[in-house]
Design an enzyme around this catalytic site. Structure first.
Site, short mmCIF file in Angstrom:
data_model
loop_
_atom_site.label_atom_id
_atom_site.label_comp_id
_atom_site.label_asym_id
_atom_site.label_seq_id
_atom_site.Cartn_x
_atom_site.Cartn_y
_atom_site.Cartn_z
N LEU A 132 0.84 -1.20 0.00
CA LEU A 132 0.00 0.00 0.00
C LEU A 132 0.88 1.26 0.00
O LEU A 132 0.75 2.12 -0.87
CB LEU A 132 -0.93 -0.02 1.24
CG LEU A 132 -1.76 1.24 1.48
CD1 LEU A 132 -2.76 1.47 0.35
CD2 LEU A 132 -2.52 1.13 2.82
N THR A 133 1.81 1.34 0.95
CA THR A 133 2.59 2.57 1.17
C THR A 133 3.50 2.90 -0.02
O THR A 133 4.08 2.01 -0.63
CB THR A 133 3.44 2.42 2.44
OG1 THR A 133 2.57 2.03 3.50
CG2 THR A 133 4.14 3.71 2.82
N GLU A 134 3.61 4.20 -0.29
CA GLU A 134 4.47 4.68 -1.38
C GLU A 134 5.36 5.81 -0.86
O GLU A 134 5.02 6.43 0.16
CB GLU A 134 3.59 5.23 -2.52
CG GLU A 134 2.66 4.19 -3.08
CD GLU A 134 1.77 4.72 -4.21
OE1 GLU A 134 1.86 5.92 -4.53
OE2 GLU A 134 1.03 3.90 -4.75
N ARG A 276 20.05 -7.98 41.13
CA ARG A 276 21.05 -6.90 41.08
C ARG A 276 21.06 -6.14 42.41
O ARG A 276 20.00 -5.81 42.94
CB ARG A 276 20.71 -5.95 39.93
CG ARG A 276 21.62 -4.75 39.83
CD ARG A 276 22.98 -5.13 39.33
NE ARG A 276 23.85 -3.96 39.26
CZ ARG A 276 25.16 -4.03 39.07
NH1 ARG A 276 25.77 -5.21 38.94
NH2 ARG A 276 25.88 -2.94 39.02
N GLN A 344 16.06 1.23 31.54
CA GLN A 344 16.50 2.07 32.67
C GLN A 344 16.70 1.23 33.92
O GLN A 344 17.69 1.38 34.64
CB GLN A 344 15.45 3.17 32.91
CG GLN A 344 15.91 4.28 33.81
CD GLN A 344 17.02 5.11 33.15
OE1 GLN A 344 17.20 5.08 31.94
NE2 GLN A 344 17.78 5.81 33.96
N GLY A 347 19.94 -0.42 34.13
CA GLY A 347 21.14 0.43 34.15
C GLY A 347 21.96 0.24 32.89
O GLY A 347 21.41 0.03 31.80
N GLU A 371 1.11 0.12 10.16
CA GLU A 371 -0.34 -0.07 10.13
C GLU A 371 -1.09 1.13 10.69
O GLU A 371 -2.09 0.99 11.39
CB GLU A 371 -0.72 -1.39 10.83
CG GLU A 371 -0.05 -2.56 10.14
CD GLU A 371 -0.56 -3.93 10.54
OE1 GLU A 371 -1.73 -4.03 10.94
OE2 GLU A 371 0.22 -4.89 10.43
C1 LIG Z 1 9.10 -1.55 9.56
C2 LIG Z 1 8.01 -1.11 8.65
C3 LIG Z 1 7.25 -2.05 7.96
C4 LIG Z 1 6.24 -1.64 7.09
N1 LIG Z 1 5.54 -2.58 6.36
C5 LIG Z 1 4.63 -2.16 5.43
C6 LIG Z 1 3.99 -3.09 4.55
O1 LIG Z 1 4.22 -4.31 4.63
N2 LIG Z 1 3.12 -2.62 3.61
C7 LIG Z 1 2.83 -1.28 3.49
O2 LIG Z 1 2.02 -0.93 2.63
N3 LIG Z 1 3.43 -0.37 4.31
C8 LIG Z 1 4.32 -0.77 5.25
N4 LIG Z 1 4.95 0.15 6.07
C9 LIG Z 1 4.63 1.55 5.93
C10 LIG Z 1 3.88 2.16 7.11
O3 LIG Z 1 2.56 1.71 7.15
C11 LIG Z 1 4.02 3.68 6.99
O4 LIG Z 1 5.39 4.00 7.25
C12 LIG Z 1 3.12 4.43 7.94
O5 LIG Z 1 1.77 4.27 7.58
C13 LIG Z 1 3.46 5.93 7.98
O6 LIG Z 1 3.55 6.47 6.71
P1 LIG Z 1 4.84 7.36 6.31
O7 LIG Z 1 6.04 6.56 6.67
O8 LIG Z 1 4.70 7.78 4.90
O9 LIG Z 1 4.78 8.59 7.26
P2 LIG Z 1 4.05 10.04 6.92
O10 LIG Z 1 2.67 9.78 6.44
O11 LIG Z 1 4.95 10.82 6.04
O12 LIG Z 1 4.01 10.68 8.35
C14 LIG Z 1 5.08 11.46 8.89
C15 LIG Z 1 4.60 11.98 10.25
O13 LIG Z 1 3.46 12.84 10.07
C16 LIG Z 1 2.40 12.40 10.88
N5 LIG Z 1 1.12 12.70 10.24
C17 LIG Z 1 0.74 12.41 8.97
N6 LIG Z 1 -0.51 12.82 8.77
C18 LIG Z 1 -0.95 13.37 9.94
C19 LIG Z 1 -2.17 13.96 10.38
N7 LIG Z 1 -3.23 14.06 9.58
N8 LIG Z 1 -2.25 14.41 11.66
C20 LIG Z 1 -1.18 14.30 12.49
N9 LIG Z 1 -0.01 13.75 12.12
C21 LIG Z 1 0.11 13.29 10.87
C22 LIG Z 1 2.63 10.90 11.04
O14 LIG Z 1 1.96 10.37 12.18
C23 LIG Z 1 4.14 10.86 11.19
O15 LIG Z 1 4.47 11.18 12.51
C24 LIG Z 1 5.96 -0.25 6.94
C25 LIG Z 1 6.71 0.69 7.66
C26 LIG Z 1 7.74 0.28 8.48
C27 LIG Z 1 8.54 1.32 9.21
#
Ligand SMILES: Cc1cc2nc3c(=O)[nH]c(=O)nc-3n(C[C@H](O)[C@H](O)[C@H](O)COP(=O)(O)OP(=O)(O)OC[C@H]3O[C@@H](n4cnc5c(N)ncnc54)[C@H](O)[C@@H]3O)c2cc1C
Length: 388
Positions: A132-134, A276, A344, A347, A371
């Protein structure tokens, strides 16, 4: 104090209790002694993978007719809590087959798709991933730009997904793509199921994370990737629903893992507090240390109770979207607080690799992001409240 989850396990039918015992023996007797090896290689050794298949770990939630065990969300959560006691790579390997990578196929797939994919996923012959994520759209998932264009033969996908768990060794990908840019998430996004060998699909090198080698995330790049019409998953335009429904259940099971890891960290802290010594006493005799343990126990108790409630509602067929967000927010944030506190409590030893608690913290830290970040869960909960 007996955990509310252990109390709930006591009420389960005998065959389920026996199954959880089997998982516990597998985790503690077979897996744990190999934890350090897995930390170095990032993969369960072949004999452990074989046992994972024998135990049915790859098909826990999948229908029996395809070789799965058809466990409900509660039992699946209980199994994940057990797996928290070994290297996280064991969970990573089996988890996506039981959730994000298979639930679209399970809930929306045709008989042909189910037969082709679920059978292999349940047996652990194939590994699934969920795309899903891009780079340009994470939290704002409705804003994805990966495009699927209709052709006479099927579809052509173009675009890049990233941070895709298990992609380096996955055999099949659930891909969420835009099919009608005008409509966007309101009927313009569709789900597809794509085999790894499809020309035009490329998996890039691993994106290293603070989780270490046990975490396998990569970019998945689609360039003129032609798929047949029967690779469409669910109705055209309903892909956003497929993705969101998949995520609700994932948030519950992910919380179960967080709870299990937090319990493991607290047990390490409890043991250390009893042995400890400082200023001529056990550190557990100091109030400052006692409060760390007490606060952690309260938070685990609360998260466990929320988990049981979310699972019960799910079993009744309720919409658990809000409860899943509340649970995921609370369990992931508190589990991180607990692991930090347990570092913590230990230690300097808490900061060492040998101590083992820092590893739990590093792994848990991901749970506040994947997620749906904590901020997105808060947003969902508040939006639902303001709609009422
Ligand atoms: C280890 C790992 C495994 C993953 N596995 C998968 C996978 O298998 N498939 C997949 O599709 N994705 C996967 N992901 C992606 C993951 O779901 C996304 O990283 C996550 O949804 C956040 O998107 P982003 O990284 O683009 O952060 P961004 O959307 O760029 O967010 C950056 C910051 O802005 C905040 N933010 C954004 N919008 C708002 C808002 N409206 N209000 C307040 N704060 C906001 C966010 O909370 C975050 O703190 C994975 C990520 C990681 C790190």
């Amino acid at each position: 104090m007996t955990s509310p989850i252990d109390k709930a396990i006591e009420q389960l039918p005998e065959e389920h209790r026996e199954f959880l015992q089997q998982i516990r023996r597998f985790v503690r007797d077979d897996c744990s002694p190999r934890d350090e090896d897995m930390e170095k290689t990032g993969h369960p050794p072949d004999d452990l993978l074989g046992k994972m298949r024998e135990l049915g770990l790859f098909g826990l939630t999948l229908p029996e007719e395809y070789g799965g065990l058809a466990l409900d969300l509660k039992m699946f959560s209980f199994v994940l809590r057990e797996l928290a006691w070994t290297n996280p790579v064991v969970r990573t390997y089996m988890n996506i087959n039981n959730g994000l990578g298979s639930s679209g196929i399970k809930n929306y797939g045709t008989d042909e798709q189910k037969e082709k994919y679920l059978t292999k996923l349940a047996a652990g012959e194939w590994i699934a991933s969920f795309c899903l994520t891009e780079p340009g759209a994470g939290s704002d998932a409705a804003n994805i730009s990966t495009r699927a264009e209709k052709t006479d033969e099927g579809w052509v996908i173009d675009g890049t997904k990233h941070y895709i768990t298990n992609a380096p060794f996955a055999n099949v990908f659930t891909v969420i793509a835009v099919t009608d840019p005008e409509k966007g998430s309101r009927g313009g996004i569709t789900a597809f199921v794509v085999d790894r060998e499809t020309p035009g699909l490329e998996v890039a090198p691993v994106q290293a994370t603070m989780g270490g080698v046990a975490q396998h995330q990569s970019e998945v790049i689609f360039e003129g990737c032609k798929i047949p019409a029967n690779a469409q998953l669910g109705p055209e335009g309903q892909g956003f629903r497929v993705a969101m429904q998949t995520l609700d259940e994932g948030r519950v099971s992910l919380s179960a893992s967080a709870i299990g890891i937090a319990e493991r960290a607290v047990e390490a802290g409890r043991q250390y507090a009893m042995t400890r010594r400082a200023f001529g006493k056990r550190i557990g005799d100091f109030q400052g240390i006692q409060w760390m343990l007490a606060d952690s126990a309260v938070e685990i108790y609360a998260a466990s109770t929320m988990l049981l409630d979310a699972c019960d509602r799910h079993a009744r067929g309720d919409d658990i979207s809000r409860e899943a967000s509340m649970l995921k927010l609370f369990a992931s944030e508190k589990a991180c607080d607990i692991a930090d506190r347990m570092i913590q409590l230990h230690g300097g030893y808490g900061y060492t690799i040998e101590g083992g608690v820092e590893r739990l913290y590093r792994y848990l830290r991901m749970f506040r992001i994947v997620e749906g970040t904590s901020e997105i869960q808060r947003m969902k909960i508040a939006k639902a409240m303001l709609r009422e």
